[in-house]
Motif scaffolding. Structure first.
Motif, short mmCIF file in Angstrom:
data_model
loop_
_atom_site.label_atom_id
_atom_site.label_comp_id
_atom_site.label_asym_id
_atom_site.label_seq_id
_atom_site.Cartn_x
_atom_site.Cartn_y
_atom_site.Cartn_z
N GLN A 32 0.82 -1.21 0.00
CA GLN A 32 0.00 0.00 0.00
C GLN A 32 0.85 1.27 0.00
O GLN A 32 0.55 2.21 -0.70
N SER A 33 1.90 1.29 0.84
CA SER A 33 2.75 2.47 0.93
C SER A 33 4.07 2.12 1.60
O SER A 33 4.21 1.06 2.20
N ARG A 34 5.03 3.03 1.46
CA ARG A 34 6.30 2.93 2.18
C ARG A 34 6.30 4.04 3.21
O ARG A 34 5.81 5.14 2.96
N THR A 35 6.87 3.77 4.36
CA THR A 35 6.87 4.74 5.44
C THR A 35 8.11 4.53 6.31
O THR A 35 8.98 3.74 5.97
N VAL A 45 3.46 -0.74 4.32
CA VAL A 45 2.12 -1.09 4.76
C VAL A 45 1.62 -2.13 3.77
O VAL A 45 1.62 -1.91 2.56
N ARG A 47 -1.48 -4.81 2.60
CA ARG A 47 -2.91 -5.03 2.68
C ARG A 47 -3.22 -6.41 2.12
O ARG A 47 -2.84 -6.75 1.00
N GLN A 52 -4.70 -5.30 7.26
CA GLN A 52 -3.72 -4.33 6.79
C GLN A 52 -2.81 -4.01 7.96
O GLN A 52 -3.27 -3.83 9.09
N PHE A 53 -1.49 -3.98 7.70
CA PHE A 53 -0.55 -3.72 8.79
C PHE A 53 0.73 -3.12 8.26
O PHE A 53 1.04 -3.21 7.08
N GLU A 54 1.48 -2.51 9.17
CA GLU A 54 2.78 -1.91 8.88
C GLU A 54 3.85 -2.85 9.40
O GLU A 54 3.71 -3.41 10.49
#
Length: 68
Positions: A32-35, A45, A47, A52-54
């Protein structure tokens, strides 16, 4: 101003596109994303169908397989 060198874990995550499908610990997930975690570690992240989790980069990189 001093140049800050990129961290290895952040650089390794650049190889994974947003929306890319991967197999993590035997289950399919979409990136979903990089953070960045509070500790400064790069993270993604993920999904799945029901969750959904980091997760930190080191743990992510150790547990993935590409979904072709």
């Amino acid at each position: 101003m001093e140049r800050i060198d990129p961290q290895r874990d952040h650089e390794e995550l650049k190889n994974f596109a947003l929306g890319q499908r991967v197999i993590f610990k035997g289950k399919p997930y979409t990136i979903q994303s990089r953070t960045t975690l509070a500790s400064g570690e790069a993270a993604v992240v993920l999904r799945g169908e029901t969750e959904q989790f980091e997760i930190g980069a080191n743990q992510f990189l150790a547990g993935i397989k590409f979904n072709n």
